[in-house]
Design an enzyme around this catalytic site. Sequence first.
Site, mmCIF file in Angstrom:
data_model
loop_
_atom_site.group_PDB
_atom_site.id
_atom_site.type_symbol
_atom_site.label_atom_id
_atom_site.label_comp_id
_atom_site.label_asym_id
_atom_site.label_seq_id
_atom_site.Cartn_x
_atom_site.Cartn_y
_atom_site.Cartn_z
ATOM 1 N N GLY A 119 0.833 -1.195 0.000
ATOM 2 C CA GLY A 119 0.000 0.000 0.000
ATOM 3 C C GLY A 119 0.867 1.244 0.000
ATOM 4 N N LYS A 149 -12.227 8.029 10.093
ATOM 5 C CA LYS A 149 -13.584 7.484 10.005
ATOM 6 C C LYS A 149 -13.937 6.598 11.194
ATOM 7 C CE LYS A 149 -13.606 7.967 5.017
ATOM 8 N NZ LYS A 149 -12.360 8.756 5.022
ATOM 9 N N THR A 155 -18.527 15.850 -4.392
ATOM 10 C CA THR A 155 -19.696 15.311 -3.702
ATOM 11 C C THR A 155 -20.574 16.409 -3.115
ATOM 12 O OG1 THR A 155 -18.316 15.016 -1.736
ATOM 13 C CG2 THR A 155 -18.649 13.099 -3.145
#
Length: 365
Positions: free
Chosen positions: A28, A141, A206
């Site tokens: 990653g 989150k 968004t």
Amino acid sequence: MAASDRTGAAPAPAGFRDATVLVTGACGTVGRALFAALLAAGAREVLGLDNNESELFFMGEAYRHEPRARLFLGDVRDRDTLRDRTRGVEIVLHTAALKHVMLCEMSPPDAVATNIRGVQNVIDAAYECGVARVMLTSSDKAVNPTSVMGTSKLMGERLMTAANARAREKGPIFASTRFGNVLGSRGSVVPIFRRQIARGGPVTLTDPRMTRFIMTLDDAVRLVLESTFLARGGEAFVTKMPAIRIEDLAHVMIEALAPAFGRRPSDIEVQTIGAKPGEKLYEELLSSEEVRRSVELARYFVVRPAFASADRPIASDYPGLVSRRVDRPYVSADEPVLSRAELRAYLERGGLLDPAADDAKETMP
């Protein structure tokens, strides 16, 4: 070492020198940067574990002539493989996770298997193999979660705190770091916007009210490496970082990159598409509940564990302590945002306005 494996992060703490370190999720963006930083810091051996066969192969080719680099195919869901790769390891940096909100919403069992059971597997392997320190990379989150991904990351943090509470005095030290948005990482908004600009738009937004905390890859690497040795056990470390409007990011990137792709900024539309299910308009890194047990350092907030064992009392005397009290939650909507000029300078310093990035070139007509 391949150019893509270099990091300009601050030097790693001396504790990594001559240590054997395991990085999960080594292919990653953050895992790969940590892998390079640990080798640069003089680690005796750096082991990387990942389930991405192709990326692991190419990473192995980049480190072919580095005898201290060892890369293994494996998954944190597999307890036996994880235990085998943890033998002889002193420090584990656990970055492997499912990180995309919508994919986790559509596949909750997979989020549970990787982000919860995978963390417990790391904990069990650390106990069994006598690891000294384990650092989990978590997410904004996880604070007041509204999604499967956030909930699974919160549970991962709770598992680390619980593991630390049951550890004996000489057992592993378990702690977490909590990231904001690592700009430029795979799946982040920067490469998405860059690809859209290269195609001539539209750039999809968004919600124009949306704010976020941002950090560079170097910031993320420094957070993990420094907090590994700042940790006394059970904490979550939060880096202080700038806040931005995502709408400003879109316009700054259009102004900077459109000419490089042979386009006029005025010709690239910004299109509002609406927030996704579970997506917040703001980012939280420190909740109102956590404020009462947090302390402030020069570069970090430290969320201390809510409970601890008799063998490992909750610490408060961190080096560089600024305040033993934190007055309010750390929320992007409540912080001053960077101006567009400041944001552009920040992106330029981080090398994030490069039109020659691979993700942009692949989409050119």
